[in-house]
Motif scaffolding. Structure first.
Motif, PDB file in Angstrom:
ATOM      1  N   ARG A  67      14.303  56.785  18.600  1.00 26.16           N
ATOM      2  CA  ARG A  67      14.922  56.446  17.510  1.00 26.16           C
ATOM      3  C   ARG A  67      14.624  55.342  16.609  1.00 26.16           C
ATOM      4  O   ARG A  67      13.434  54.655  16.977  1.00 26.16           O
ATOM      5  CB  ARG A  67      16.539  55.952  18.119  1.00 26.16           C
ATOM      6  N   LYS A  68      15.091  55.014  15.540  1.00 29.05           N
ATOM      7  CA  LYS A  68      14.705  53.993  14.540  1.00 29.05           C
ATOM      8  C   LYS A  68      14.576  52.621  15.520  1.00 29.05           C
ATOM      9  O   LYS A  68      15.611  52.387  16.086  1.00 29.05           O
ATOM     10  CB  LYS A  68      15.438  53.756  13.387  1.00 29.05           C
TER      11      LYS A  68
ATOM     12  N   GLU B 290      13.392  51.756  18.210  1.00 27.84           N
ATOM     13  CA  GLU B 290      13.704  51.948  19.495  1.00 27.84           C
ATOM     14  C   GLU B 290      12.753  50.766  20.570  1.00 27.84           C
ATOM     15  O   GLU B 290      13.076  49.936  21.218  1.00 27.84           O
ATOM     16  CB  GLU B 290      13.537  53.232  20.046  1.00 27.84           C
TER      17      GLU B 290
ATOM     18  N   PHE C 288      20.592  58.153  25.598  1.00 27.50           N
ATOM     19  CA  PHE C 288      19.244  58.946  24.703  1.00 27.50           C
ATOM     20  C   PHE C 288      18.505  59.616  25.781  1.00 27.50           C
ATOM     21  O   PHE C 288      18.011  59.083  26.892  1.00 27.50           O
ATOM     22  CB  PHE C 288      18.445  57.814  24.113  1.00 27.50           C
TER      23      PHE C 288
ATOM     24  N   LEU D  49      14.028  62.630  20.546  1.00 32.39           N
ATOM     25  CA  LEU D  49      14.334  63.305  19.327  1.00 32.39           C
ATOM     26  C   LEU D  49      13.792  64.820  19.271  1.00 32.39           C
ATOM     27  O   LEU D  49      14.033  65.625  18.640  1.00 32.39           O
ATOM     28  CB  LEU D  49      13.718  62.679  18.008  1.00 32.39           C
TER      29      LEU D  49
ATOM     30  N   ARG E 263      16.458  67.029  19.722  1.00 37.00           N
ATOM     31  CA  ARG E 263      17.251  67.169  18.536  1.00 37.00           C
ATOM     32  C   ARG E 263      16.684  67.315  17.406  1.00 37.00           C
ATOM     33  O   ARG E 263      17.426  67.806  16.513  1.00 37.00           O
ATOM     34  CB  ARG E 263      18.071  65.511  18.677  1.00 37.00           C
TER      35      ARG E 263
ATOM     36  N   ARG F 104      15.251  60.732  12.373  1.00 38.92           N
ATOM     37  CA  ARG F 104      15.232  59.220  12.687  1.00 38.92           C
ATOM     38  C   ARG F 104      16.293  58.520  11.725  1.00 38.92           C
ATOM     39  O   ARG F 104      16.988  58.006  12.013  1.00 38.92           O
ATOM     40  CB  ARG F 104      13.790  58.833  12.778  1.00 38.92           C
TER      41      ARG F 104
ATOM     42  N   ASP G 149      19.817  59.948  11.903  1.00 43.74           N
ATOM     43  CA  ASP G 149      20.612  59.491  12.947  1.00 43.74           C
ATOM     44  C   ASP G 149      20.897  57.819  13.109  1.00 43.74           C
ATOM     45  O   ASP G 149      22.017  57.417  13.305  1.00 43.74           O
ATOM     46  CB  ASP G 149      19.772  59.682  14.140  1.00 43.74           C
ATOM     47  N   ALA G 150      20.069  57.070  12.330  1.00 43.68           N
ATOM     48  CA  ALA G 150      20.211  55.732  12.058  1.00 43.68           C
ATOM     49  C   ALA G 150      21.495  55.523  11.235  1.00 43.68           C
ATOM     50  O   ALA G 150      22.336  54.631  11.505  1.00 43.68           O
ATOM     51  CB  ALA G 150      18.861  54.952  11.731  1.00 43.68           C
TER      52      ALA G 150
ATOM     53  N   THR H  67      24.858  56.292  13.617  1.00 44.69           N
ATOM     54  CA  THR H  67      24.923  55.211  14.259  1.00 44.69           C
ATOM     55  C   THR H  67      25.607  53.943  13.564  1.00 44.69           C
ATOM     56  O   THR H  67      26.491  53.478  14.094  1.00 44.69           O
ATOM     57  CB  THR H  67      23.724  55.050  15.136  1.00 44.69           C
TER      58      THR H  67
ATOM     59  N   PHE I 233      24.978  61.329  17.917  1.00 47.32           N
ATOM     60  CA  PHE I 233      23.702  61.429  17.275  1.00 47.32           C
ATOM     61  C   PHE I 233      23.600  62.716  16.245  1.00 47.32           C
ATOM     62  O   PHE I 233      24.817  63.351  16.122  1.00 47.32           O
ATOM     63  CB  PHE I 233      22.761  61.793  18.600  1.00 47.32           C
TER      64      PHE I 233
END
Length: 525
Positions: free
Chosen positions: A258-259, A261, A395, A400, A403, A417, A420-421, A424, A448
Motif C-alpha cells: 500500500r501507499k 507501507e 493486508f 495488492l 486486489r 495504490r 486505495d489510499a 482509506t 480496500f
C-alpha cells in the motif's frame, strides 16, 4: 506441543465432518473463554485422548450418513464418558450409530426457520426460537432413550437429547449469527452440561503460544517474516518472548505494498528490534515472476515461492537458521484447506499456507495458526504492542497482487495504490474504520479498493474515455470467518468515488461491493 499446557485448561474437542461452519463452532466456544480445538472426524484416537476433552461437539457436513463412504463416529467418542453434542450431520451421525433412522428430507431446508421447544431441558431455552437450517436429510426415528426437545413442521426432530447420558443433537446451526439464541445454547452445553472452566484468556493464549514455540524450536535461531500487519507483528512479538535475541526479523518490500507501507513498517519495527530488523527491496524479483500472470491461484504460488527464496537468501547471510516465523491465522488455514483441515473444500490458496514450495529449507513456526483475528488483537494488546499496530487494516501477504485483478503491471499497481489510499483516508477521516474490540460494530473492520480487469466508457472534459474500473470493499465482522458489507453513507461513497475519478489517472468508474461472506470472500482473489 507439550500436552500439559492444554491439560491445564478445560478443552472442548470439535470433530470436523466437513462443514464450512466448523471454525465458527470453535470461535463461539472461545467467546465463552473456553479453549476449543478442531480435529478431523477420523483423527487418531491418541490425538483426541491427548486433549483430555471435557466435552465433544460433532460438526455438520455435506455427506449423507447412509452413504457407503460417509464419515462415521469413532468408538472413542461414545466411550469417552463426556457430554456430546451433534450439530446437523453430527446429530444424524449420533442417530445412526445408536440405532435411529435418517432418511432424505425430500426437500432441502436452507435458511431461516423457527423451532418450538417441546419440553424444558438443560440445552435449549424455552419458547419459539429463530434458527438457521441447512440440511437435505432428516431424522425419521430417534434412538432409544432419547426425547424430542424441539420440532418444526418440516423437521419433527429439530433437537433431541438423552439427558441422563448427556448426549444431545440439534438439526439447526447454533454457531451462526442467524440463530440468535445459538450462543446461549452453546453456553449451556459448554459451561453447564460440560462444566468447563472459563480460563481461555489473552494471558493463557500467550502462555500456550510461547510454550508451543519453545517446544518446537528448542535452542535454534528463528527468522520472522514481518508484513507490518497485526498478524505478523503479534507472531513476531510472541516469538521474541519465547526465544529472545535468537530471533531476527525481515520485512520484504515486494512492490505490492500500500501507499507509504514500507516507511510505516520501518518506523514501527526498528525501535522494537534494532539491528535484528532489516528491510529488503525485492520488488523487481516479484514483478518479474508475476509478469503475464492473471490467474489468482498462480499469483499466490508465485508470491509464496518468491517470499521463501528471499528469506532463504537472507538467512544464509545470518548463518544457520532453521525456522521461519509466519503470521498465519485460522481463516487462512480454513480457506486454504490445509492438511489438518482437509475435510472441507478449498476456497482459495493463501500464499503462506498452500502456496509455499515443497523444497523450502525452513520449518515453519506459526504461533497464531489456530487463533482468530479478534484473539490475535487481544493478544497483541496484552503483549503491549502499539494500538495503531494492533488495529491496523488487515493486508494480505500477497499484497495488492490479489486486489489488482488480471495482469499485474507497475502502472496498474500505482493506480490501485492511489485509489486505495483515497478510500482509506476518507474512511479514517469520517470515523468509519473500527479501532477497538468493543462497540462500533457497524464500522468497517476491513476496507480496500480493487482494480478490475474491465474498462468502461465515460465522459471527462467533454471527451470520451475508455478506462479501468475500481471496486470498493468494506466489511463488518468480528472473526473474519463471516462478514457483512458495511452500510457506508451515500455521501461518503460519493465523495470517495469523485476523488478517485478525478485524482487517479486511468480510472473513470467506481462501484461498491455489497456481497457478504459467504457467499463471497472478503478479498476478491
Amino acid at each position: 506441543m507439550k500436552p500439559h499446557l492444554v491439560r491445564l485448561m478445560d478443552t472442548i474437542l470439535i470433530l470436523d465432518f466437513g462443514s464450512q461452519y466448523t471454525q465458527l463452532i470453535a470461535r463461539r466456544i472461545r467467546e465463552l473463554h473456553v479453549y476449543s480445538e478442531i480435529l478431523p472426524w477420523d483423527a487418531p484416537t491418541t490425538k483426541m485422548e491427548a486433549l483430555h476433552p471435557v466435552g465433544i461437539i460433532l460438526s455438520g457436513g455435506p455427506s449423507s450418513v447412509y452413504d457407503e463412504e460417509a464419515p462415521s463416529i469413532q468408538p472413542y467418542i461414545m466411550q469417552a464418558g463426556v457430554p456430546l453434542l451433534g450439530i446437523c450431520y453430527g446429530m444424524q451421525a449420533i442417530t445412526r450409530i445408536l440405532g435411529g433412522q435418517v432418511i432424505p428430507a425430500g426437500e432441502r431446508e436452507f435458511g431461516p426457520s423457527q423451532i418450538h421447544v417441546k419440553k424444558e431441558n438443560p440445552l435449549i431455552p424455552p419458547g419459539i426460537l429463530d434458527v438457521w437450517m441447512s440440511h437435505g436429510d432428516r431424522i425419521d426415528k430417534i434412538p432409544a432413550g432419547f426425547e424430542i426437545l424441539a420440532e418444526n413442521p418440516s423437521c419433527p426432530f429439530a433437537a433431541m437429547g438423552n439427558i441422563a447420558q448427556r448426549i444431545y443433537g440439534v438439526q439447526f446451526h447454533p454457531e451462526v449469527r442467524h440463530t440468535p439464541q445459538g450462543l446461549e445454547i452453546l453456553r449451556r452445553f459448554v459451561l453447564e452440561i460440560c462444566e468447563a472452566e472459563a480460563t481461555w484468556t489473552p494471558e493463557s493464549m500467550i502462555d500456550l503460544a510461547v510454550e508451543r514455540i519453545r517446544s518446537q524450536v528448542g535452542d535454534s535461531r528463528l527468522l520472522s517474516a514481518v508484513s507490518g500487519g497485526v498478524d505478523s507483528s503479534v507472531a513476531t512479538a510472541l516469538a521474541a518472548r519465547a526465544v529472545g535475541d535468537r530471533l531476527s526479523a525481515v520485512f520484504v518490500d515486494h512492490g505490492l505494498l500500500r501507499k507509504n507501507e514500507r516507511r510505516y513498517v520501518e518506523k514501527a519495527f526498528t525501535p522494537l528490534m534494532g539491528d535484528r530488523f532489516v528491510c529488503i527491496d525485492a520488488s523487481e524479483w516479484f514483478l518479474q515472476g508475476l509478469e503475464g500472470v492473471s490467474d489468482p491461484e498462480t499469483k499466490r504460488k508465485v508470491i509464496g515461492e518468491t517470499f521463501i527464496r528471499v528469506f532463504e537468501n537472507h538467512a544464509r547471510s545470518l548463518g544457520k537458521i532453521d525456522f521461519l516465523v509466519q503470521g498465519t491465522i485460522y481463516p487462512d488455514v480454513v480457506e486454504s484447506s490445509a492438511p489438518e483441515r482437509n475435510k472441507a473444500a478449498r476456497i482459495k490458496t493463501h500464499h503462506n499456507v498452500g502456496g509455499l514450495p515443497e523444497d523450502m529449507n525452513f520449518k515453519l513456526v506459526e504461533p497464531l495458526r489456530y487463533f482468530f483475528k479478534d484473539e490475535v488483537r487481544m493478544v497483541g494488546e496484552a503483549l503491549g504492542l502499539p494500538s495503531e499496530l494492533v488495529w491496523r487494516q488487515p493486508f494480505p501477504g500477497p499484497g495488492l497482487a490479489v486486489r489488482c485483478l488480471g495482469e499485474i503491471t507497475a502502472e496498474r499497481l500505482e493506480r490501485l495504490r492511489n485509489a486505495d489510499a483515497i478510500f482509506t483516508e476518507e474512511l479514517t477521516a469520517s470515523g468509519w474504520l473500527k479501532r477497538s474490540a468493543t462497540g462500533e460494530d457497524d464500522r468497517a473492520a476491513q476496507a480496500f479498493a480493487v482494480l478490475l480487469p474491465v474498462r468502461s466508457v465515460g465522459v471527462m472534459g467533454d471527451q470520451r474515455t475508455y478506462q479501468e474500473v475500481v471496486a470498493l470493499r468494506a466489511v463488518t465482522t468480528e472473526d473474519f470467518m463471516t462478514a457483512d458489507w458495511a452500510r457506508l453513507p451515500a455521501d461518503l461513497l460519493g465523495r470517495v468515488a469523485n476523488r478517485i475519478v478525478n485524482e487517479v489517472s486511468g480510472v473513470n468508474r467506481v462501484v461498491y461491493d455489497v456481497t457478504s461472506k459467504p457467499p463471497g470472500t472478503i478479498e476478491w482473489e
